[in-house]
Motif scaffolding. Sequence first.
Motif, short mmCIF file in Angstrom:
data_model
loop_
_atom_site.label_atom_id
_atom_site.label_comp_id
_atom_site.label_asym_id
_atom_site.label_seq_id
_atom_site.Cartn_x
_atom_site.Cartn_y
_atom_site.Cartn_z
N ARG A 302 52.18 8.95 -7.52
CA ARG A 302 53.53 8.17 -7.43
C ARG A 302 54.38 8.88 -8.40
O ARG A 302 54.14 9.50 -9.46
CB ARG A 302 52.89 6.96 -8.24
CG ARG A 302 52.24 5.95 -7.23
CD ARG A 302 51.86 4.55 -8.11
NE ARG A 302 50.82 4.87 -9.11
CZ ARG A 302 50.50 3.67 -9.80
NH1 ARG A 302 51.06 2.62 -9.97
NH2 ARG A 302 49.49 4.04 -10.74
N LYS A 303 55.60 8.65 -8.06
CA LYS A 303 56.80 9.47 -8.80
C LYS A 303 57.88 7.99 -8.92
O LYS A 303 58.01 7.20 -8.36
CB LYS A 303 57.70 10.42 -7.87
CG LYS A 303 56.61 11.31 -7.69
CD LYS A 303 57.20 12.50 -6.52
CE LYS A 303 56.30 13.77 -6.26
NZ LYS A 303 57.24 14.50 -5.45
N GLY A 304 58.77 8.42 -9.98
CA GLY A 304 59.64 7.42 -10.36
C GLY A 304 60.69 7.88 -11.38
O GLY A 304 60.44 9.03 -12.05
N VAL A 305 61.46 7.13 -12.04
CA VAL A 305 62.41 7.41 -13.15
C VAL A 305 62.52 6.40 -14.13
O VAL A 305 62.32 5.22 -13.81
CB VAL A 305 63.91 7.63 -12.28
CG1 VAL A 305 64.21 6.34 -11.85
CG2 VAL A 305 64.74 8.24 -13.55
N VAL A 306 62.64 6.97 -15.23
CA VAL A 306 62.84 6.06 -16.28
C VAL A 306 64.16 6.22 -16.81
O VAL A 306 64.61 7.05 -17.38
CB VAL A 306 61.50 6.17 -17.57
CG1 VAL A 306 62.26 5.24 -18.77
CG2 VAL A 306 60.17 5.83 -17.23
N GLN A 307 64.95 4.96 -16.81
CA GLN A 307 66.44 5.07 -17.31
C GLN A 307 66.85 3.77 -17.67
O GLN A 307 66.44 2.92 -17.08
CB GLN A 307 67.20 5.83 -16.52
CG GLN A 307 67.42 5.29 -14.91
CD GLN A 307 68.16 5.86 -13.67
OE1 GLN A 307 68.39 7.07 -13.95
NE2 GLN A 307 68.23 5.41 -12.67
N SER A 308 68.16 3.84 -18.09
CA SER A 308 68.79 2.21 -18.55
C SER A 308 69.41 1.82 -17.08
O SER A 308 69.68 0.63 -17.09
CB SER A 308 69.79 2.40 -19.57
OG SER A 308 70.70 3.46 -19.50
#
Length: 444
Positions: A302-308
């Motif tokens: 699984r892939k993703g992004v952590v950001q505001s």
Amino acid sequence: MGASMTMQKGANVAVPAGAVRVEVGRHAAPGAPDVDASVLLLVAGKVRSDADFVFYNQPAHASGAVRHEGKRTAPDRVTDTLVVDFGKVEPAIDRIVVAASADGGTFGRVSGLYVRVTDAASGAELARFDSTDATVETAFILGELYLRQGAWKFRAVGQGYSTGLEGLATDFGISVDEPQQTPPAPPVPQAPAAPVTPPQPRPAAQAPAPAPAPVPVAPPVTPAPATPVAPPVRLTKVTLTKSAPSVSLAKQGGTSGALRVNLNWEVRKQFKSWGAKLGRAVAMHADLDLDLCALYELADGRKGVVQSLGNAFGSLSRPPFIHLDGDDRTGALSTGENMSINLDHKDLLRRVLIFVTIYEGARSFADLHATVTLQPQNGAAIDFSLDECTVPSTVCALALITNNGGDLTVQREARYLVPDRGVSPQRTIDAAYGWGMNWTPGRK
């Protein structure tokens, strides 16, 4: 005080500012030891606890009065900077000592060592002391900020130590955690054998002896709860460079707990012209907003992004085990942007790319000085500075964390990328590192 004027040892000068930036610098020279700045907040000549020591492994005082901003390397010099906000200094504190320690040699091999105090608001120089007589010292008290009749002053000190940062710190009451050899246990003396009494003949039956009078027994005493003792200060650290860009977290003791990632920045100039490139001057606004982000790939793919952007702040207790603490729009005036990674679940992480984007306030990272610190809950801090940006970049890859057989390796990237027209910073960094995600416009 003019920029060319330096104080003599023992001299003092008024510091008419609400907050100051304290810069410890030296000439950049091949083979010279690294120099680290630190500050001790004192009450009657001693710290109240280890928390009153601000340095690379403990970069902020709990009161907010002192903050370590990190190191900057320029072609001609290396500077280490701290910020002191007098409005947040607790009333008990009457002296703030500014120290420097040499890592990898003595100050006799350091040229151009100085401490400089500037007004944090205007940048005006308030005090400067150049240390010129060092020989075998490995730590120095360069100067001190102190209260006199309700006003802050700065005194040039220039006192050296040959016992390094550890000797200086312990002199002011800091307990330092350094590896020590455990002495072998002394042999346990053997008790002499008790003499054997031969069996005695049994006497004839007699009247039973009277029972002994009962003795009052005191109730058991419940021990008072032990006062928790703070762990000693760790002085070890790792600075990543172009020549030594990676480090194993396990080798630094960072195998569990939260890994805190901090990005701090400072605007060196208010305005920067990309005139030749863009045909007009571009203002570097005071409301600069940088965003710390992370691309992640889990062990299950699984892939993703952590950001505001899109409020994708992540989570420490469930996948992706990465959490963005908030959105800081000031950088150098607070604690910067912070992100945490849960190392207790490191086996579920395949790779994490930490990066920063400019959300608004500037067209590029030019004239920004940024420092990245990765502080494991257990283990030594890992830090590095970004090189000067010479391209119109709005996204910078900071560090790549990779799982190698259960051990996480931190690789310094410090790589400025220039997005093509109409391409977002996130798509740009995805393409550069082959993440292969689908992106849609987002806002915060």
